[in-house]
Design an enzyme around this catalytic site. Structure first.
Site, PDB file in Angstrom:
ATOM      1  N   ASP A   1       0.857  -1.180   0.000  1.00 33.42           N
ATOM      2  CA  ASP A   1       0.000   0.000   0.000  1.00 33.42           C
ATOM      3  C   ASP A   1       0.901   1.241   0.000  1.00 33.42           C
ATOM      4  O   ASP A   1       2.134   1.147   0.139  1.00 33.42           O
ATOM      5  CB  ASP A   1      -0.981  -0.023   1.186  1.00 33.42           C
ATOM      6  CG  ASP A   1      -2.233   0.809   0.875  1.00 33.42           C
ATOM      7  OD1 ASP A   1      -2.163   1.684  -0.010  1.00 33.42           O
ATOM      8  OD2 ASP A   1      -3.280   0.595   1.528  1.00 33.42           O
TER       9      ASP A   1
HETATM   10  C1  NOJ Z   1      -4.133   3.865  -0.011  1.00 37.95           C
HETATM   11  C2  NOJ Z   1      -5.286   2.935   0.113  1.00 37.95           C
HETATM   12  O1  NOJ Z   1      -5.251   2.270   1.366  1.00 37.95           O
HETATM   13  C3  NOJ Z   1      -5.366   1.871  -0.973  1.00 37.95           C
HETATM   14  O2  NOJ Z   1      -6.597   1.223  -0.872  1.00 37.95           O
HETATM   15  C4  NOJ Z   1      -5.173   2.480  -2.330  1.00 37.95           C
HETATM   16  O3  NOJ Z   1      -5.211   1.488  -3.322  1.00 37.95           O
HETATM   17  C5  NOJ Z   1      -3.866   3.232  -2.368  1.00 37.95           C
HETATM   18  N1  NOJ Z   1      -3.868   4.273  -1.379  1.00 37.95           N
HETATM   19  C6  NOJ Z   1      -3.568   3.830  -3.750  1.00 37.95           C
HETATM   20  O4  NOJ Z   1      -4.431   4.870  -4.016  1.00 37.95           O
END
Ligand code: NOJ
Length: 732
Positions: free
Chosen positions: A257
């Protein structure tokens, strides 16, 4: 030698680490993650993957730099959060879950993939498979609700929908199941907080949807931000490497993430970026999203002998393998080259409208308040969400065009051309200004019906949107109370359309409204869909995939609790209940009314004795005793009353649906596999125990409304696949 072996043989360390790096497009231009000019970084091979770059033009230009100007010509992998639609927004996932319809789930993913692929994208960070039983957590909006069986069905459908028959096709996307795992159990519903749950809950509640995604061939998985019992998921070797890779055989790409590898330092398990990079790589994470830990840390780690080139190569091979499967080496421009026909776009809007119509949950409908009468002269539509087109798409809607969203008022004007519609917001969604309430009340005078459009704004759910008071924000309660009072005095019925990314804790509202519709966030066609339901052009059919609490103190509340030794329904003071409120939810899992009225009878369970690998056929007759055609949903639960390890009071195993005309009777048939009646024993291996299992069938998880049958299991059903997994998972 195949293409990937040859490339890996030719690559420098920097080029390899570029393939393990994903950078947001905005940052790619200005830093701070990749210093200097990103176009150079793409040319030199220092960036191999991008997120948040959208549109055929920009994608083609960046892809051209990679393919034509970098030394090895490796195409970029470009991803975005296409969570519930792309340009055309479908209902938020929690709302879509209300359909209990895998075909519809697949179709919306397929349409979202087509639209996103036209914009040059090759990957989506979806589906979100986080089971949540805590409405404080904002990301409840993004997931399937509280049930692992629903999560598994959704996982299969979404992976099929996004990825289609071939990832190489120009209109499919690589799916990335997330957030692995148990993210929905963050402490007190607080975003990014620690999770500490039993291994049984992990395996029975949180892992099944990911097992399903792997079975469906998901291309990628994203570890969650949080730690599980002290081990951050980004560094969780036991779950990523030993469980996902070794036991489930997942061979796709693990994408971290956003900045999650870097955050291992704040978690307190890595001293610096190098240590963080080592932990993540060792755990099996292939792509570093936005930490720049792999590019900065792995060369040092290699030098110190903390990782080997072979370990880096394994990750590079996976990333290149995905690019190959996506057809990017053969034609890097295959996505983003097609312009869709107006008919394809219009058809997608029709799908968005019908799915939104089916996602609404009619929670209450006293005195047949809905549908509104055909002879309505004056309709009053009050509230801050009445004419709020921009709020309709919901939490993940960065690519929605503002003019493409339909507000409630706009939908009603279209749907009721003969009716005079008066509207006023009364108050803002948030904030303390009550000065508009008087004008809103004025409008209510003499109306034939009132619709009150209340709730959260779209961004009050989703990521980083935990709420300690998940109820109506701002001055909306003051507005609602004033409208109820005026309506009562004038004998006008009030329907509340409630917008939210979670079940809001509003028992007083449910009590006072004549009709209450959970509209969640329904996407681009929200207003038209709401108009379809309130006017009766469509009968509501959505069912809540998450239990509605009556008090915040009941949270977490879910239907599949285990029985207490001192059940709440006993009269004894020393029972599992509250002194100050009921232990029952406001609305149970699966609740939802329609404009029909269904009775169930004649539950048949065949055969009654089940042996090895048997399939149990279950059928029930339904009659629509109401005055309108409608769809009914029937849930099949099981209950194992006597087992070595106490089983939940109800466990969902199947769902059936039927549409019946007034007066019509029909049969719903469902199948239960004996295999599904296993559970995880004390050693956490799947256990099957012969004996009686109750079969309970009905409209929701309220036991008093279920028909009860039984099967007797006589032999051990064959166990297969992931079910055979055993052993502790939480150690690093
Ligand atoms: C953080 C989020 O937790 C995740 O779900 C997402 O895919 C990423 N950012 C990228 O935007």
């Amino acid at each position: 030698m195949n293409r990937i072996d040859k490339l890996i043989g030719d690559m420098t360390l920097a080029e390899k680490l570029g393939q393990l790096t994903m950078t947001a497009a905005g940052y790619a231009v200005t830093g701070p993650v990749i210093a200097g000019d990103s176009t150079d970084a793409i040319r030199t091979g220092a960036i191999g993957n991008l997120l948040n770059l959208v549109g055929p033009g920009p994608v083609r230009e960046m892809q051209r730099l990679a393919v034509e100007e970098s030394r090895l010509g490796i195409p970029l992998l470009i991803g975005l959060d296409v969570i519930h639609g792309h340009r055309t927004l479908f209902p938020i996932p929690l709302a879509e879950a209300c359909l209990f319809d895998p075909q519809a789930w697949e179709l919306t993913a397929c349409e979202a993939a087509k639209e996103a692929a036209c914009d040059g994208l090759a990957m989506t960070f979806a589906p979100n498979l986080d089971v949540s039983r805590d409405p404080r957590w904002g990301r409840t909006a993004e997931g399937p609700g509280e049930d692992p069986w629903v999560g598994s069905q959704l996982a299969h459908a979404k992976v099929r929908g996004f990825q289609g028959a071939s990832l190489a096709s120009s209109d499919t996307l690589a799916a990335c199941a997330k957030h692995f795992c148990a993210y929905g159990s963050v402490t007190a519903g607080r975003e990014y907080a620690t999770v500490d749950i039993s291994e049984r809950t992990l395996r029975e509640v949180h892992l099944p949807s990911f097992v399903a995604a792997v079975e469906a061939g998901v291309a990628a998985i994203m570890p969650a931000f949080m730690d599980l019992a002290g081990v951050p998921m980004t560094a969780n070797t036991a779950l990523l490497r030993h469980y996902l890779r070794d036991q489930l055989g997942f061979d796709g790409v693990l994408v971290s993430d956003y900045n999650a590898i870097g955050e291992l330092i704040r978690h307190g398990v890595a001293a610096d970026l190098t240590a963080a990079a080592v932990l993540a790589l060792k755990a099996g994470v292939d792509i570093d999203m936005m930490s720049d830990a792999y590019r900065c840390g792995l060369p040092v780690a290699l030098e110190r002998g903390l990782v080997s080139m072979a370990e880096i190569d394994v990750a590079v091979r996976r990333v290149l393998g995905l690019k190959e499967r996506l057809g990017l080496f053969d034609d890097p421009y295959r996505r983003g080259s097609k312009i869709e026909s107006p008919e394809a776009v219009a058809q997608r809007r029709r799908l968005a409208r019908s799915v939104a119509t089916r996602a609404m949950v009619l929670l209450k409908n006293d005195h047949d308040t809905l549908p509104l009468s055909d002879t309505l002269h004056r309709l009053c539509v009050i509230g801050p969400l009445a004419d709020a087109a921009g709020e309709m798409p919901g939490c993940w809607s960065t690519c929605a065009v503002p003019e493409g969203q339909v507000s409630v008022v706009a939908g009603l004007r279209e749907g009721l051309p003969q009716t005079r519609i008066a509207t006023a917001p009364g108050v803002d969604i948030e904030g303390g200004d009550r000065s508009g309430i008087a004008a809103a009340l004025e409008l209510c005078n003499g109306a034939d019906a009132i619709l009150l459009c209340l709730g959260e704004s779209a961004t009050m759910s989703g990521e980083a949107a935990s709420r300690a008071f998940p109820d109506l924000p701002g001055q909306q309660r003051a507005l609602a109370e004033a409208v109820f009072e005026r309506a009562r005095a004038q004998r006008i019925r009030v329907t509340v359309i409630l917008f939210s990314g979670r079940p809001l804790v509003v028992p007083w509202l449910a009590e006072k409204a004549d009709a209450l519709v959970a509209a969640w966030f329904l996407g681009s066609e929200a207003g038209n869909a709401i108009s379809d339901v309130v006017t009766g052009r469509a009968s509501p059919s959505g069912r809540t995939p998450i239990t509605w609490p009556r008090a915040l103190g009941q949270v977490p509340i879910f239907y599949s609790e285990r029985p207490s030794g001192r059940p709440a329904d006993s009269n004894d003071r020393f029972a599992s209940k509250y002194l100050d409120t009921s232990s029952e939810p406001l609305y149970p899992f699966g609740h939802g009314l329609s404009y029909g009225r269904f009775t169930l009878a004649n539950l048949r369970v065949t055969p009654q004795l089940v042996d090895e690998d048997g399939t149990i056929a279950i059928s029930v007759d339904l009659t629509n005793e109401g005055k309108r055609a409608a769809e009914e949903t029937v849930f099949l639960f099981t209950r194992d009353k006597l087992a070595t390890v106490a089983r939940p009071k109800l466990e969902l195993k199947a769902v059936g649906k039927i549409t019946l005309q007034p007066g019509e009777t029909g049969t719903v048939n469902m199948n239960l596999r004996a295999f599904d009646l296993r559970f995880l024993g004390l050693d956490l291996a799947p256990v099957f125990e012969p004996g009686d299992v109750e079969i309970l069938v009905g409209p929701c998880a309220d036991r008093s409304r279920l028909l009860v049958g039984a099967v007797c299991l006589t032999a051990k059903p064959a166990l297969k696949g992931a079910a055979q997994v055993s052993g502790p998972a939480m150690k690093r």
